[in-house]
Scaffold this motif. Structure first.
Motif, PDB file in Angstrom:
ATOM      1  N   LYS A   1       0.807  -1.222   0.000  1.00 28.45           N
ATOM      2  CA  LYS A   1       0.000   0.000   0.000  1.00 28.45           C
ATOM      3  C   LYS A   1       0.839   1.270   0.000  1.00 28.45           C
ATOM      4  O   LYS A   1       0.298   2.362  -0.121  1.00 28.45           O
ATOM      5  CB  LYS A   1      -0.931   0.004   1.213  1.00 28.45           C
ATOM      6  N   GLY A   2       2.148   1.122   0.101  1.00 31.81           N
ATOM      7  CA  GLY A   2       2.995   2.302   0.181  1.00 31.81           C
ATOM      8  C   GLY A   2       3.678   2.679  -1.118  1.00 31.81           C
ATOM      9  O   GLY A   2       4.472   3.613  -1.147  1.00 31.81           O
ATOM     10  N   VAL A   3       3.381   1.947  -2.199  1.00 34.95           N
ATOM     11  CA  VAL A   3       4.011   2.243  -3.488  1.00 34.95           C
ATOM     12  C   VAL A   3       2.940   2.394  -4.565  1.00 34.95           C
ATOM     13  O   VAL A   3       1.802   1.972  -4.386  1.00 34.95           O
ATOM     14  CB  VAL A   3       5.009   1.137  -3.892  1.00 34.95           C
ATOM     15  N   GLU A   4       3.325   2.990  -5.671  1.00 34.83           N
ATOM     16  CA  GLU A   4       2.351   3.294  -6.713  1.00 34.83           C
ATOM     17  C   GLU A   4       2.261   2.235  -7.800  1.00 34.83           C
ATOM     18  O   GLU A   4       1.602   2.434  -8.815  1.00 34.83           O
ATOM     19  CB  GLU A   4       2.679   4.646  -7.363  1.00 34.83           C
ATOM     20  N   TYR A   5       2.921   1.091  -7.584  1.00 33.01           N
ATOM     21  CA  TYR A   5       2.874  -0.001  -8.547  1.00 33.01           C
ATOM     22  C   TYR A   5       2.426  -1.276  -7.846  1.00 33.01           C
ATOM     23  O   TYR A   5       2.658  -1.451  -6.643  1.00 33.01           O
ATOM     24  CB  TYR A   5       4.257  -0.220  -9.172  1.00 33.01           C
ATOM     25  N   PRO A   6       1.780  -2.188  -8.578  1.00 31.92           N
ATOM     26  CA  PRO A   6       1.405  -3.465  -7.967  1.00 31.92           C
ATOM     27  C   PRO A   6       2.644  -4.259  -7.567  1.00 31.92           C
ATOM     28  O   PRO A   6       3.727  -4.069  -8.127  1.00 31.92           O
ATOM     29  CB  PRO A   6       0.605  -4.172  -9.054  1.00 31.92           C
ATOM     30  N   ILE A   7       2.468  -5.141  -6.605  1.00 33.54           N
ATOM     31  CA  ILE A   7       3.579  -5.930  -6.060  1.00 33.54           C
ATOM     32  C   ILE A   7       3.396  -7.404  -6.410  1.00 33.54           C
ATOM     33  O   ILE A   7       2.321  -7.973  -6.213  1.00 33.54           O
ATOM     34  CB  ILE A   7       3.630  -5.801  -4.514  1.00 33.54           C
ATOM     35  N   LEU A   8       4.457  -8.017  -6.938  1.00 27.64           N
ATOM     36  CA  LEU A   8       4.478  -9.459  -7.157  1.00 27.64           C
ATOM     37  C   LEU A   8       5.240 -10.113  -6.013  1.00 27.64           C
ATOM     38  O   LEU A   8       6.457  -9.923  -5.899  1.00 27.64           O
ATOM     39  CB  LEU A   8       5.152  -9.794  -8.483  1.00 27.64           C
ATOM     40  N   PRO A   9       4.562 -10.867  -5.137  1.00 27.18           N
ATOM     41  CA  PRO A   9       5.279 -11.583  -4.068  1.00 27.18           C
ATOM     42  C   PRO A   9       6.082 -12.741  -4.661  1.00 27.18           C
ATOM     43  O   PRO A   9       5.549 -13.555  -5.410  1.00 27.18           O
ATOM     44  CB  PRO A   9       4.153 -12.111  -3.167  1.00 27.18           C
ATOM     45  N   ILE A  10       7.347 -12.805  -4.315  1.00 29.21           N
ATOM     46  CA  ILE A  10       8.220 -13.843  -4.854  1.00 29.21           C
ATOM     47  C   ILE A  10       8.471 -14.926  -3.808  1.00 29.21           C
ATOM     48  O   ILE A  10       9.036 -14.678  -2.747  1.00 29.21           O
ATOM     49  CB  ILE A  10       9.564 -13.246  -5.312  1.00 29.21           C
ATOM     50  N   GLU A  11       8.009 -16.144  -4.126  1.00 32.62           N
ATOM     51  CA  GLU A  11       8.365 -17.316  -3.344  1.00 32.62           C
ATOM     52  C   GLU A  11       9.672 -17.870  -3.906  1.00 32.62           C
ATOM     53  O   GLU A  11       9.850 -17.961  -5.119  1.00 32.62           O
ATOM     54  CB  GLU A  11       7.277 -18.386  -3.437  1.00 32.62           C
ATOM     55  N   ARG A  12      10.585 -18.234  -3.031  1.00 30.12           N
ATOM     56  CA  ARG A  12      11.907 -18.655  -3.473  1.00 30.12           C
ATOM     57  C   ARG A  12      11.887 -20.134  -3.888  1.00 30.12           C
ATOM     58  O   ARG A  12      11.557 -21.003  -3.091  1.00 30.12           O
ATOM     59  CB  ARG A  12      12.926 -18.414  -2.374  1.00 30.12           C
TER      60      ARG A  12
END
Length: 236
Positions: A221-232
């Protein structure tokens, strides 16, 4: 705004599965310095897509981390040399790629990070040009080679080797510290990325920001772009 405007989302900071990458393309070429996370991001998107995205392993030069190593373990669609050719220390191009393109498959080409890494694209150039495609640069702002001069040199090198319509048009910041990222670290990496990219003469679009899965919900919620969560999946 310091970057080209990206597609407007209903919610500006949604968590994404990464398929937004294909909103305006069928084929995506991933390039970037070695160790910046191209293969990890490609693997996450392919797994999230549940069979709808094929990863083509074209890392045929000094392939330290390859799709061919992890795709059989996790079961996502991928094309790579098989059998006795799987681990040859020479360029080996997988077959059947033209058919995938003509069938309308969503494809990520995972290219080598070295200067010669774009060479295999020449084989599929005419096929790729028949469909919507783009070239996307993957970077990790915490890597030592992520500086303005380093980024500028890398982009110039690859854009000079790629034909005009294959030149880099988008960039994905992969903000991670190999499993040790904190929300404060994310902000530092994000700010470093913004402050570096803004200096580039060519403005690049950002489809999403990739970051470690445990941090993604906290920072989204703190950035202006969507976030892709990366599972390792490569280093666990």
């Amino acid at each position: 705004m310091f970057l080209k405007e990206r597609r407007k989302l209903k919610h500006m900071s949604d968590i994404t599965d990464g398929l937004i990458l294909f909103d305006n393309a069928q084929v995506v070429l991933f390039i970037g310095p070695r160790g910046n996370g191209k293969t990890e991001i490609a693997a996450n998107i392919a797994l999230n897509a549940k069979g709808k995205v094929v990863v083509v392993d074209l890392d045929v030069y000094k392939p330290y981390i390859r799709t061919r190593d992890i795709a059989p373990i996790y079961g996502y669609p991928a094309r790579y040399p098989e059998g006795d050719l799987k681990y040859m220390d020479s360029p080996v191009i997988p077959g059947g790629i033209s058919d995938l393109i003509s069938e309308g498959k969503k494809i990520i080409f995972d290219l080598a990070g070295e200067e010669t890494g774009t060479c295999p694209i020449g084989i599929y150039r005419d096929d790729i040009r028949k469909v919507p495609f783009k070239t996307v640069l993957v970077v990790n702002p915490f890597r030592a080679n992520f500086t303005y001069e380093g980024l500028k040199t890398y982009m110039n090198t690859f854009n000079n080797k790629l034909e005009r319509d294959f030149s880099i048009s988008e960039i994905i910041p992969n903000i991670n510290l190999a499993g040790a990222l904190t929300p404060d670290d994310f902000i530092k990496g994000y700010n470093k990325f913004k402050n570096t990219v803004v200096k580039l003469e060519k403005k690049l679009a950002i489809p999403f920001i990739a970051t470690e899965a445990n941090v993604a919900p906290v920072v989204s919620k703190g950035v202006e772009y969507p976030i892709l969560p990366i599972e390792r999946h490569i280093f666990i």
